[in-house]
Design a protein around this motif. Structure first.
Motif, PDB file in Angstrom:
ATOM      1  N   LYS A  95      -4.009  11.454   7.538  1.00 51.79           N
ATOM      2  CA  LYS A  95      -3.960  10.067   7.058  1.00 51.79           C
ATOM      3  C   LYS A  95      -2.725   9.323   7.538  1.00 51.79           C
ATOM      4  N   ASP A 210      -6.305   9.821  -4.338  1.00 55.51           N
ATOM      5  CA  ASP A 210      -5.663  10.729  -3.395  1.00 55.51           C
ATOM      6  C   ASP A 210      -4.239  10.993  -3.882  1.00 55.51           C
ATOM      7  N   VAL A 215      -7.046   4.672  -3.857  1.00 56.15           N
ATOM      8  CA  VAL A 215      -7.107   4.244  -2.456  1.00 56.15           C
ATOM      9  C   VAL A 215      -8.551   3.956  -2.055  1.00 56.15           C
ATOM     10  N   GLU A 217     -10.536   4.729   1.307  1.00 55.93           N
ATOM     11  CA  GLU A 217     -10.398   5.470   2.562  1.00 55.93           C
ATOM     12  C   GLU A 217     -11.479   5.023   3.534  1.00 55.93           C
ATOM     13  N   GLN A 265      -6.138   4.794   5.018  1.00 59.91           N
ATOM     14  CA  GLN A 265      -6.158   4.524   3.584  1.00 59.91           C
ATOM     15  C   GLN A 265      -5.445   3.233   3.231  1.00 59.91           C
ATOM     16  N   ASP A 267      -3.896   1.560  -0.226  1.00 57.31           N
ATOM     17  CA  ASP A 267      -3.518   1.859  -1.601  1.00 57.31           C
ATOM     18  C   ASP A 267      -3.681   0.618  -2.471  1.00 57.31           C
TER      19      ASP A 267
END
Length: 356
Positions: A95, A210, A215, A217, A265, A267
């Motif tokens: 990530k 996560d 998040v 993704e 990702q 957030d």
């Protein structure tokens, strides 16, 4: 007047107390790999079919059905005999936008028809080397009869076997092991580049938790047998039909392994996730190409509730605190009004007496 200002200042301090966050000053007791010597080093022994002998990793020109054994030198600089684990691991993308060779349990992307760990395998999974001595690990390579395009990418990983390995496998201990990974690139065309920019695809959007963070993704797939480098990835989440970003992220110097997925990702931060219709708007820019992505997704009430409940960063406001706040606020307002009226009456009375 000074008394009035003092009273109002006290009221403000009662209604809006200053908030502070305790800073965790406890230092980590974990010793990092940079702070402690692993006690050994490794070196790739480059064979004659090495395409580029100016690099320290394997970049081999192969032929269909070719068999070959390559060697890795292991130099034990410790005062004890040590045992090392030998693995070949498919290249993956994490990530953080880095190509890694440690995700041994990760299932290969569906676009990968020939994982490198199926054609390159350690001759021995463990190698022991005496103190202050040099040993070697051997990797057997056997290619299928059908030719493949592009490159196969993975890593030869040599790691120190821990004395508590058996306990760790039973879930009784968690301990870091020291190791090195040497890149292994296989190709059947001497003109096939390691890096390219053929195509990227958005294959999936997944709201999830996560490591305690809420998040979204976005799975960005590189479906071709070539790595990518020097990419800039950015994206944002908006309400469907709107433009204002609810959350966003930007990553630079991203690398993506061949036939792998980059889990980009975004957030959500401290804000609560609400059920509803959203849109992901993303862009990945390379040196010669740019890919734009736009896709709607839905967050159901169940998913929103799960994300908000499972996050590690939640602000709890007890109901009694809310009730107390309003009661105290009302009482403070009444007291303030009484003090102001009293002050005004006293002022007028003093002025009247002075006039007389």
């Amino acid at each position: 007047m000074k008394r009035l200002l003092l009273i109002l200042s006290l009221v403000v301090m009662i209604l809006f107390p200053s908030a502070g966050f305790a800073k965790d000053t406890k230092e980590s007791m974990e010793i990092t790999e940079n702070e402690k010597r692993a006690g050994f080093t490794v070196q790739a022994v480059l064979p004659e079919n090495q395409i580029n002998d100016r690099v320290s990793f394997y970049h081999l020109l192969m032929q269909p059905e070719q068999k070959q054994t390559i060697e890795v030198k292991i130099m034990n600089s410790s005062a004890d005999k040590q045992t090392y684990k030998v693995e070949v691991i498919n290249a993956a993308t994490n990530k953080n936008g880095l190509i890694t060779y440690d995700e041994r349990d990760k299932k290969p992307d569906k676009s990968m028809t020939l994982p490198i760990n199926e054609v390159a395998k350690p001759k021995n999974k463990e190698v022991s080397v005496e103190a202050y001595s040099e040993g070697k690990a051997e990797i057997d390579i056997h290619l299928p009869k059908d030719a493949f395009q592009g490159i196969l990418l993975g890593g030869v990983r040599i790691s120190l076997k821990s004395d508590d390995e058996e306990e760790e496998s039973q879930g009784m201990a968690v301990k870091n092991t020291y190791g090195y990974a040497i890149g292994l690139v296989l190709t059947e065309q001497d003109f096939a580049p390691i890096y390219g920019e053929t195509e990227l695809k958005l294959t999936k959007l997944q709201p999830e938790i996560d490591y305690g963070s809420k998040v979204l993704e976005a799975s960005i797939q590189n479906p071709y047998p070539e790595a990518m480098q020097n990419l800039t990835a950015e994206g944002k989440i908006v309400r469907k039909g709107q433009e204002k970003a609810i959350a966003k992220n930007k990553q630079e110097k991203v690398k993506i392994a061949p036939n792998s997925v980059f889990p980009f990702q975004i957030d959500w931060g401290m804000q609560e996730v609400s059920a509803g219709e959203y849109t992901f708007i993303g862009k990945v820019k390379g040196e010669t190409k740019t890919w734009n992505f736009k896709e709607d997704f839905t967050i159901t009430r169940e998913i929103a509730k799960k994300m908000n409940q499972q996050t590690a960063f939640r602000i709890f406001i007890p109901s009694w605190w809310t009730t107390s706040f309003y009661v105290m606020g009302t009482a403070t307002a009444v007291v303030t009004a009484w003090l102001v009226i009293r002050f005004v009456k006293r002022t007028k009375g003093r002025e009247k007496r002075e006039e007389e």
